[in-house]
Scaffold this motif. Structure first.
Motif, PDB file in Angstrom:
ATOM      1  N   THR A  14       0.897  -1.098  -0.081  1.00  0.00           N
ATOM      2  CA  THR A  14      -0.020   0.068  -0.122  1.00  0.00           C
ATOM      3  C   THR A  14       0.797   1.211   0.069  1.00  0.00           C
ATOM      4  O   THR A  14       1.874   1.071   0.413  1.00  0.00           O
ATOM      5  CB  THR A  14      -1.035  -0.072   1.090  1.00  0.00           C
ATOM      6  N   ILE A  15       0.455   2.267  -0.367  1.00  0.00           N
ATOM      7  CA  ILE A  15       0.867   3.610  -0.291  1.00  0.00           C
ATOM      8  C   ILE A  15       0.612   4.331   0.805  1.00  0.00           C
ATOM      9  O   ILE A  15      -0.588   4.576   0.968  1.00  0.00           O
ATOM     10  CB  ILE A  15       1.023   4.382  -1.635  1.00  0.00           C
ATOM     11  N   ALA A  16       1.402   4.818   1.753  1.00  0.00           N
ATOM     12  CA  ALA A  16       1.053   5.483   3.146  1.00  0.00           C
ATOM     13  C   ALA A  16       0.319   6.807   2.598  1.00  0.00           C
ATOM     14  O   ALA A  16       1.058   7.555   2.010  1.00  0.00           O
ATOM     15  CB  ALA A  16       2.396   5.776   3.958  1.00  0.00           C
ATOM     16  N   GLY A  17      -0.673   6.969   3.321  1.00  0.00           N
ATOM     17  CA  GLY A  17      -1.376   8.214   2.976  1.00  0.00           C
ATOM     18  C   GLY A  17      -1.292   9.240   4.235  1.00  0.00           C
ATOM     19  O   GLY A  17      -0.227   9.095   5.070  1.00  0.00           O
ATOM     20  N   ALA A  18      -1.921  10.396   4.235  1.00  0.00           N
ATOM     21  CA  ALA A  18      -1.582  11.505   5.104  1.00  0.00           C
ATOM     22  C   ALA A  18      -1.796  11.104   6.509  1.00  0.00           C
ATOM     23  O   ALA A  18      -1.025  11.833   7.222  1.00  0.00           O
ATOM     24  CB  ALA A  18      -2.725  12.490   4.788  1.00  0.00           C
ATOM     25  N   GLU A  19      -2.273   9.981   6.773  1.00  0.00           N
ATOM     26  CA  GLU A  19      -2.336   9.504   8.473  1.00  0.00           C
ATOM     27  C   GLU A  19      -1.013   9.232   8.673  1.00  0.00           C
ATOM     28  O   GLU A  19      -0.919   9.106   9.969  1.00  0.00           O
ATOM     29  CB  GLU A  19      -3.506   8.559   8.487  1.00  0.00           C
ATOM     30  N   TRP A  20      -0.127   8.963   7.886  1.00  0.00           N
ATOM     31  CA  TRP A  20       1.342   8.478   8.278  1.00  0.00           C
ATOM     32  C   TRP A  20       2.157   9.778   8.272  1.00  0.00           C
ATOM     33  O   TRP A  20       3.432   9.780   8.640  1.00  0.00           O
ATOM     34  CB  TRP A  20       1.915   7.489   7.115  1.00  0.00           C
ATOM     35  N   ALA A  21       1.619  11.031   8.089  1.00  0.00           N
ATOM     36  CA  ALA A  21       2.646  12.061   8.380  1.00  0.00           C
ATOM     37  C   ALA A  21       3.314  12.364   9.695  1.00  0.00           C
ATOM     38  O   ALA A  21       4.448  12.817   9.515  1.00  0.00           O
ATOM     39  CB  ALA A  21       1.539  13.374   8.048  1.00  0.00           C
ATOM     40  N   VAL A  22       2.700  11.995  10.633  1.00  0.00           N
ATOM     41  CA  VAL A  22       3.330  11.833  12.036  1.00  0.00           C
ATOM     42  C   VAL A  22       4.916  11.036  12.073  1.00  0.00           C
ATOM     43  O   VAL A  22       5.736  11.529  12.779  1.00  0.00           O
ATOM     44  CB  VAL A  22       2.483  11.562  13.075  1.00  0.00           C
ATOM     45  N   LEU A  23       4.628  10.311  11.144  1.00  0.00           N
ATOM     46  CA  LEU A  23       6.019   9.299  11.101  1.00  0.00           C
ATOM     47  C   LEU A  23       7.008   9.799   9.955  1.00  0.00           C
ATOM     48  O   LEU A  23       7.971   8.930   9.559  1.00  0.00           O
ATOM     49  CB  LEU A  23       5.625   7.754  11.087  1.00  0.00           C
ATOM     50  N   ASN A  24       6.423  10.969   8.983  1.00  0.00           N
ATOM     51  CA  ASN A  24       7.295  11.363   7.873  1.00  0.00           C
ATOM     52  C   ASN A  24       7.145  10.201   6.818  1.00  0.00           C
ATOM     53  O   ASN A  24       8.320  10.040   6.174  1.00  0.00           O
ATOM     54  CB  ASN A  24       8.757  11.722   8.300  1.00  0.00           C
ATOM     55  N   MET A  25       6.030   9.671   6.657  1.00  0.00           N
ATOM     56  CA  MET A  25       6.087   8.342   5.976  1.00  0.00           C
ATOM     57  C   MET A  25       5.156   8.363   4.803  1.00  0.00           C
ATOM     58  O   MET A  25       4.838   7.633   4.195  1.00  0.00           O
ATOM     59  CB  MET A  25       6.026   7.220   6.540  1.00  0.00           C
TER      60      MET A  25
END
Length: 189
Positions: A71-82
């Motif tokens: 999968t491609i990380a979405g906006a919810e992964w921003a806290v991990l810079n991913m």
């Protein structure tokens, strides 16, 4: 999200298996036959076995998938810079075509390591010879019915050795459409 028969709510992390390629194998997670369980209840009465029910929490993700999924990380992964990072899925998530079979195989491997074998009549009904009696485990996907003189020992192995999180551990009051009752000693009526 779903609501269980007793009113509890359930949420699952689900993969989009409908967008993955079809697999050639027949992949499923088995379920013991109701007639087999009825016979097990009779055996429990005859052998003075106690019966414990348990649900394996987050069962599927304890197994690895055989599918190649990402999968491609979405906006919810921003806290991990991913954000926009490709994530490889290694665990058998609900929704993938092979997940049921992979969970079934993992549990089967663990039960075999504990000395249990599937019966010839029903591959989701497991037994172990204890010398003067037999112990049994009936499996419906991630729900277990354990028939033993000391079912707590089996529960201990599953939690301590195999690190399963078991919920709803205790005497079953209801099983697959039938009420279950026990006498004052803890044996099925």
């Amino acid at each position: 999200f779903a609501v269980k028969f007793d009113g509890r709510h359930r949420a699952r992390c689900v993969a989009g298996g409908h967008v993955t390629a079809d697999l050639d194998d027949d992949l499923y997670s088995g379920a013991v036959d109701l007639e087999t369980v009825r016979i097990a209840f009779v055996a429990a009465v005859l052998q003075l076995l106690k019966i414990i029910a348990a649900d394996v929490g987050s069962a599927y993700i304890q197994a690895f998938t055989i599918e190649k999924v990402y999968t491609i990380a979405g906006a919810e992964w921003a806290v991990l810079n991913m954000v926009n990072v490709i994530l490889i899925i290694e665990r058998a998530l609900y929704g993938l075509k092979s997940s049921g079979a992979m969970w079934h195989q993992k549990l089967a491997d663990n039960l075999r390591a504990m000395g249990f074998r599937p019966t010839q009549a029903d591959c989701d009904f497991w037994y172990r010879d204890c010398g003067d009696h037999y112990e049994y485990i009936a499996v419906i996907v991630d729900d277990l019915l354990i028939f033993s003189r000391e079912p707590e020992v089996i529960i201990g192995q599953l939690t301590d050795v195999y690190k399963y999180t078991l919920t709803g551990v205790g005497s079953p009051e209801y099983y697959n459409g039938a009420d279950v009752s026990f006498d004052s000693e803890g044996y099925v009526n």
